[in-house]
Design an enzyme around this catalytic site. Sequence first.
Site, PDB file in Angstrom:
ATOM      1  N   GLY A 129       3.363   3.507   5.429  1.00  0.00           N
ATOM      2  CA  GLY A 129       4.438   3.231   6.305  1.00  0.00           C
ATOM      3  C   GLY A 129       5.093   2.000   6.238  1.00  0.00           C
ATOM      4  O   GLY A 129       5.731   1.598   6.935  1.00  0.00           O
ATOM      5  N   LEU A 130       4.701   1.474   4.778  1.00  0.00           N
ATOM      6  CA  LEU A 130       5.195   0.217   4.840  1.00  0.00           C
ATOM      7  C   LEU A 130       6.355   0.154   3.435  1.00  0.00           C
ATOM      8  O   LEU A 130       6.852  -0.966   3.225  1.00  0.00           O
ATOM      9  CB  LEU A 130       4.246  -0.837   4.029  1.00  0.00           C
ATOM     10  CG  LEU A 130       3.195  -1.248   5.403  1.00  0.00           C
ATOM     11  CD1 LEU A 130       1.795  -1.788   4.612  1.00  0.00           C
ATOM     12  CD2 LEU A 130       3.577  -1.750   6.364  1.00  0.00           C
ATOM     13  N   GLY A 131       6.739   1.223   3.264  1.00  0.00           N
ATOM     14  CA  GLY A 131       8.169   1.358   2.561  1.00  0.00           C
ATOM     15  C   GLY A 131       7.813   1.243   0.936  1.00  0.00           C
ATOM     16  O   GLY A 131       8.947   0.996  -0.019  1.00  0.00           O
ATOM     17  N   SER A 132       6.649   1.503   0.521  1.00  0.00           N
ATOM     18  CA  SER A 132       6.506   1.330  -0.973  1.00  0.00           C
ATOM     19  C   SER A 132       7.181   2.220  -1.816  1.00  0.00           C
ATOM     20  O   SER A 132       7.941   1.787  -2.832  1.00  0.00           O
ATOM     21  CB  SER A 132       4.955   1.561  -1.035  1.00  0.00           C
ATOM     22  OG  SER A 132       4.772   3.034  -1.107  1.00  0.00           O
TER      23      SER A 132
ATOM     24  N   ASP B 105      14.345   3.358   5.597  1.00  0.00           N
ATOM     25  CA  ASP B 105      13.343   2.647   4.736  1.00  0.00           C
ATOM     26  C   ASP B 105      14.244   1.702   3.488  1.00  0.00           C
ATOM     27  O   ASP B 105      14.185   0.764   3.361  1.00  0.00           O
ATOM     28  CB  ASP B 105      12.287   3.520   3.910  1.00  0.00           C
ATOM     29  CG  ASP B 105      11.332   3.694   4.892  1.00  0.00           C
ATOM     30  OD1 ASP B 105      11.619   3.615   6.240  1.00  0.00           O
ATOM     31  OD2 ASP B 105      10.075   4.310   4.680  1.00  0.00           O
TER      32      ASP B 105
ATOM     33  N   ALA C 131      10.367   3.333  -1.244  1.00  0.00           N
ATOM     34  CA  ALA C 131      11.728   2.852  -1.173  1.00  0.00           C
ATOM     35  C   ALA C 131      11.805   1.582  -2.165  1.00  0.00           C
ATOM     36  O   ALA C 131      12.594   1.034  -2.655  1.00  0.00           O
ATOM     37  CB  ALA C 131      12.307   2.607   0.187  1.00  0.00           C
ATOM     38  N   ALA C 132      10.768   0.830  -2.072  1.00  0.00           N
ATOM     39  CA  ALA C 132      10.763  -0.579  -2.583  1.00  0.00           C
ATOM     40  C   ALA C 132      10.537  -0.383  -4.123  1.00  0.00           C
ATOM     41  O   ALA C 132      11.504  -1.002  -4.759  1.00  0.00           O
ATOM     42  CB  ALA C 132       9.633  -1.449  -1.991  1.00  0.00           C
TER      43      ALA C 132
ATOM     44  N   PRO D 242       0.790  -1.272   0.031  1.00  0.00           N
ATOM     45  CA  PRO D 242      -0.147   0.000   0.256  1.00  0.00           C
ATOM     46  C   PRO D 242       0.878   1.519   0.102  1.00  0.00           C
ATOM     47  O   PRO D 242       2.019   1.257   0.829  1.00  0.00           O
ATOM     48  CB  PRO D 242      -0.842  -0.139   1.329  1.00  0.00           C
ATOM     49  CG  PRO D 242      -0.640  -1.545   1.800  1.00  0.00           C
ATOM     50  CD  PRO D 242       0.650  -2.131   1.192  1.00  0.00           C
ATOM     51  N   VAL D 243       0.370   2.381  -0.746  1.00  0.00           N
ATOM     52  CA  VAL D 243       1.122   3.502  -0.799  1.00  0.00           C
ATOM     53  C   VAL D 243       0.965   4.455   0.243  1.00  0.00           C
ATOM     54  O   VAL D 243      -0.312   4.453   0.949  1.00  0.00           O
ATOM     55  CB  VAL D 243       0.535   4.243  -2.257  1.00  0.00           C
ATOM     56  CG1 VAL D 243       1.261   5.703  -2.307  1.00  0.00           C
ATOM     57  CG2 VAL D 243       1.120   3.312  -3.507  1.00  0.00           C
TER      58      VAL D 243
END
Length: 315
Positions: free
Chosen positions: A107-110, A154, A112-113, A103-104
Amino acid sequence: MKSSASGKIILFGEHAAVYSRPALAVPVTQIHVDVEVLDSPRQGIWIDAPGIDLHAELNSLPDNHPVGSVILKVFSTLGLPSPTGRRAGDEGGLDISIASTIPVAAGLGSGAAVSVALIRALASHLSNPLSDEQVNNLAFEIEKLHHGTPSGIDNTVITYQKPVYFIKDKPLETFKVGKPFTIVIGDTGIPAPTKESVGDVRRLRMRDLCNVENIFNEIAQIALIGRRSIESAKPEQLGELMDQNHAYLQALTVSSPELDNLVEAARKAGALGAKLSGSGRGGNMIALVDQPKAESVAGALIAAGAKRTIITEIS
Ligand code: MEV
């Protein structure tokens, strides 16, 4: 050429990390970005990223577009002529597809990924695979373009795909998980740009330096003790540390009623502790659970309004 990068959660230390305090982050492999770069008979660099509704040629993107800036940085790092300078008549181009289940702005690093997977796939396709250190440095440059003053946590955890004990501007420290433990992630569904909450904490620190520095120091202690608990196979101790860390994040004003509600619901459903994870205000929270309780805590989060949950084992 294909490359994947997974998401991440921060176990302890968000926000304080920006001020050189230690923070712990771990990869979350259930969610990931997959990038493929292919030669194409049509000219130009065409990007297809349905998740962010992007179907465009590089030259049509605004300056500093998150995806466009990664592509330009890879070309300049490799010493190749800028792809925006390609003229009609140049031979062929590239098709880049980006698919993400992260999810964008959650807080899950989208972000940076996307950077890490795209840097790796594009550099390798251009016959110049980059080292992890080069990938991490480039991804950090991109984070700085979009997040103001990021710590670099991240891009680091996502590049190296290992649990990291992160201190800004210090050499990478990974650590071992002595005994696996289970985390339930709950998504408020509210997008929360990192730049805003990081900016608000900066302003709060300017107004109330002593108090905010004290909070950062307390959070640093929590991150240190958290690392020791994980390494010495006592993950059950993390619950109380999460509760304490969440209270400090509330004091930094980066929680929200929705996050507090999910944190409370997880605790009531039997989680050993819970906190927001990432930049806060919206995005995700995490809860430490005994594995057999994972499904019921996830169910309680959905009942309390979470838009989705992920159960992940940290090992
Ligand atoms: C964002 O995932 C974590 C923050 O600490 C910002 C940063 O460290 O760059 C809020």
